[in-house]
Design a protein around this motif. Structure first.
Motif, PDB file in Angstrom:
ATOM      1  N   ASP A   1     -10.137 -60.201  13.768  1.00 55.53           N
ATOM      2  CA  ASP A   1     -10.872 -59.082  14.371  1.00 55.53           C
ATOM      3  C   ASP A   1     -12.358 -59.419  14.496  1.00 55.53           C
ATOM      4  O   ASP A   1     -12.942 -60.078  13.630  1.00 55.53           O
ATOM      5  N   THR A   2     -12.965 -58.907  15.568  1.00 59.49           N
ATOM      6  CA  THR A   2     -14.357 -59.248  15.861  1.00 59.49           C
ATOM      7  C   THR A   2     -15.371 -58.420  15.079  1.00 59.49           C
ATOM      8  O   THR A   2     -16.531 -58.785  14.987  1.00 59.49           O
ATOM      9  N   GLY A   3     -14.948 -57.269  14.540  1.00 56.00           N
ATOM     10  CA  GLY A   3     -15.871 -56.399  13.833  1.00 56.00           C
ATOM     11  C   GLY A   3     -16.710 -55.550  14.780  1.00 56.00           C
ATOM     12  O   GLY A   3     -16.586 -55.632  16.005  1.00 56.00           O
ATOM     13  N   PHE A   4     -17.590 -54.711  14.208  1.00 54.21           N
ATOM     14  CA  PHE A   4     -18.408 -53.824  15.036  1.00 54.21           C
ATOM     15  C   PHE A   4     -19.700 -53.478  14.309  1.00 54.21           C
ATOM     16  O   PHE A   4     -19.788 -53.574  13.071  1.00 54.21           O
ATOM     17  N   ASP A   5     -20.707 -53.078  15.100  1.00 50.03           N
ATOM     18  CA  ASP A   5     -21.989 -52.643  14.535  1.00 50.03           C
ATOM     19  C   ASP A   5     -22.497 -51.365  15.199  1.00 50.03           C
ATOM     20  O   ASP A   5     -23.679 -51.029  15.059  1.00 50.03           O
ATOM     21  N   ARG A   6     -21.620 -50.677  15.948  1.00 53.66           N
ATOM     22  CA  ARG A   6     -21.977 -49.413  16.583  1.00 53.66           C
ATOM     23  C   ARG A   6     -20.838 -48.417  16.412  1.00 53.66           C
ATOM     24  O   ARG A   6     -19.664 -48.768  16.480  1.00 53.66           O
ATOM     25  N   LEU A   7     -21.224 -47.164  16.205  1.00 48.28           N
ATOM     26  CA  LEU A   7     -20.280 -46.051  16.162  1.00 48.28           C
ATOM     27  C   LEU A   7     -20.759 -45.000  17.151  1.00 48.28           C
ATOM     28  O   LEU A   7     -21.913 -44.570  17.098  1.00 48.28           O
ATOM     29  N   GLU A   8     -19.873 -44.579  18.052  1.00 43.90           N
ATOM     30  CA  GLU A   8     -20.194 -43.579  19.072  1.00 43.90           C
ATOM     31  C   GLU A   8     -19.320 -42.352  18.850  1.00 43.90           C
ATOM     32  O   GLU A   8     -18.096 -42.470  18.733  1.00 43.90           O
ATOM     33  N   ILE A   9     -19.940 -41.176  18.784  1.00 40.35           N
ATOM     34  CA  ILE A   9     -19.227 -39.923  18.522  1.00 40.35           C
ATOM     35  C   ILE A   9     -19.480 -38.968  19.672  1.00 40.35           C
ATOM     36  O   ILE A   9     -20.631 -38.634  19.968  1.00 40.35           O
ATOM     37  N   PHE A  10     -18.430 -38.519  20.318  1.00 41.33           N
ATOM     38  CA  PHE A  10     -18.539 -37.545  21.402  1.00 41.33           C
ATOM     39  C   PHE A  10     -18.713 -36.153  20.817  1.00 41.33           C
ATOM     40  O   PHE A  10     -17.908 -35.713  19.993  1.00 41.33           O
TER      41      PHE A  10
ATOM     42  N   LEU B   1     -25.070 -49.609  12.950  1.00 43.82           N
ATOM     43  CA  LEU B   1     -24.528 -49.919  11.631  1.00 43.82           C
ATOM     44  C   LEU B   1     -24.776 -51.382  11.288  1.00 43.82           C
ATOM     45  O   LEU B   1     -24.951 -52.213  12.190  1.00 43.82           O
ATOM     46  N   PRO B   2     -24.756 -51.733  10.008  1.00 42.79           N
ATOM     47  CA  PRO B   2     -24.682 -53.151   9.663  1.00 42.79           C
ATOM     48  C   PRO B   2     -23.340 -53.694  10.143  1.00 42.79           C
ATOM     49  O   PRO B   2     -22.351 -52.966  10.184  1.00 42.79           O
ATOM     50  N   LYS B   3     -23.296 -54.961  10.530  1.00 46.39           N
ATOM     51  CA  LYS B   3     -22.053 -55.530  11.064  1.00 46.39           C
ATOM     52  C   LYS B   3     -20.943 -55.445  10.012  1.00 46.39           C
ATOM     53  O   LYS B   3     -21.094 -55.892   8.877  1.00 46.39           O
ATOM     54  N   LEU B   4     -19.829 -54.816  10.411  1.00 39.08           N
ATOM     55  CA  LEU B   4     -18.666 -54.680   9.539  1.00 39.08           C
ATOM     56  C   LEU B   4     -17.548 -55.545  10.099  1.00 39.08           C
ATOM     57  O   LEU B   4     -17.155 -55.401  11.260  1.00 39.08           O
ATOM     58  N   GLU B   5     -17.008 -56.431   9.270  1.00 43.64           N
ATOM     59  CA  GLU B   5     -15.915 -57.305   9.692  1.00 43.64           C
ATOM     60  C   GLU B   5     -15.317 -57.983   8.462  1.00 43.64           C
ATOM     61  O   GLU B   5     -15.973 -58.109   7.426  1.00 43.64           O
ATOM     62  N   GLY B   6     -14.057 -58.380   8.583  1.00 45.01           N
ATOM     63  CA  GLY B   6     -13.434 -59.162   7.537  1.00 45.01           C
ATOM     64  C   GLY B   6     -12.931 -58.348   6.359  1.00 45.01           C
ATOM     65  O   GLY B   6     -13.139 -57.129   6.262  1.00 45.01           O
ATOM     66  N   ALA B   7     -12.295 -59.055   5.428  1.00 50.12           N
ATOM     67  CA  ALA B   7     -11.637 -58.403   4.298  1.00 50.12           C
ATOM     68  C   ALA B   7     -12.617 -57.647   3.413  1.00 50.12           C
ATOM     69  O   ALA B   7     -12.284 -56.603   2.845  1.00 50.12           O
ATOM     70  N   ASP B   8     -13.850 -58.149   3.280  1.00 50.59           N
ATOM     71  CA  ASP B   8     -14.817 -57.490   2.395  1.00 50.59           C
ATOM     72  C   ASP B   8     -15.195 -56.092   2.879  1.00 50.59           C
ATOM     73  O   ASP B   8     -15.630 -55.248   2.084  1.00 50.59           O
TER      74      ASP B   8
END
Length: 281
Positions: free
Chosen positions: A59-68, A103-110
């Protein structure tokens, strides 16, 4: 893929192009929920929006959250990742119908199962509003991954992204007030026009709204332009209808008391409000 067309007797929609974009997933799964789920229809509600991702190795992970949010949020009070509140280096953008959180980049098992929480205030104007959300990587090609409703936060029992307002079936016109009242249209630039401020609920398609002004003998002296409206908060800015104290012929009205009638064209014929407005010099 579902496409829904809404048409009138004289106008209809047309589908000219359909584009489907593909990209590697940001996460194996992402669940979210909002709390509370029963809210007032006449004032803003403080919400907590919770998101919990599960990552696989590719998975590539993400650093943005968008809420409608449908309407513009009043404020974002806090953003937390695993209980730690983010500081000013992670800004929040409030748009007319959504919130975008850095957001801080979130990715991987940690980062699997880390809880993201966003606390914000917003006014709900449609019963059953879905606070849909997406995550994405700001460095990617722009394809966003949808957040699925589920048990993201054990502190809240909702497991849903939808909310319900009270007073379902009530008059869609609410919180009507005239400001200022009385008003003084004498050309001095102070209180020269009266604003019709109101809130409009549970209107899913454009409806016609009319404001008529009557004298105490019941004669209509002014009809403000017809407005095409949909649910929202008409309490400030250019969307607020105004009366300048003149009749339909442009003549200044005499000081005194007048009756206003706000009429909303609805199938149920319940969208009307009547009140008094005073003109002085």
């Amino acid at each position: 893929v579902q496409v829904i067309f809404l048409s009138s007797l004289t106008q209809a929609g047309q589908l000219r192009e359909l584009e489907v974009q593909f990209a590697p997933p940001s996460a194996l799964s992402i669940v979210g929920e909002i709390w509370p789920q029963d809210v007032s229809r006449t004032e803003s509600t403080a919400f907590t929006y919770s998101v919990r991702p599960t990552f696989a190795g590719s998975d590539t992970g993400f650093d943005r959250l968008e809420i409608f949010t449908l309407t513009r949020a009043d404020v974002v009070r806090a953003v937390r990742v695993d209980g730690v509140e983010l500081g000013g280096e992670f800004p929040v953008e409030i748009l007319d119908d959504r919130i975008i959180v850095v957001l801080p980049k979130l990715e991987g098992a940690d980062d699997t199962f880390k809880l993201i929480e966003v606390e914000f205030d917003v006014h709900v104007v449609l019963y059953g509003t879905q606070f849909q959300g997406w995550v994405f990587d700001s460095e990617s090609n722009g394809v966003k991954q949808l957040i699925d409703p589920g048990d993201a936060n054990v502190d809240f029992p909702g497991n849903s992204l939808g909310v319900r307002t009270d007073e379902l079936g009530s008059n869609p016109l609410a919180q009507v007030r005239i400001a200022p009242n009385p008003f003084t249209p004498n050309g001095d630039g102070i209180n020269d026009a009266a604003e019709f401020r109101f809130q409009l609920y549970d209107v899913s398609v454009q409806r016609e709204l009319t404001i008529d002004i009557y004298d105490l003998a019941g004669r209509r002296v002014r009809q403000l332009e017809r407005f095409s409206v949909i649910r929202g908060l008409f309490d400030q800015g250019a969307d607020v209808p105004m009366w300048d104290g003149r009749d339909d012929a442009g003549q200044q009205m005499a000081p005194g008391h007048y009756i206003y009638r706000i009429s909303l064209d609805t199938d149920e014929k319940i969208g009307n409000r009547v009140g008094t407005i005073s003109l002085a010099y």
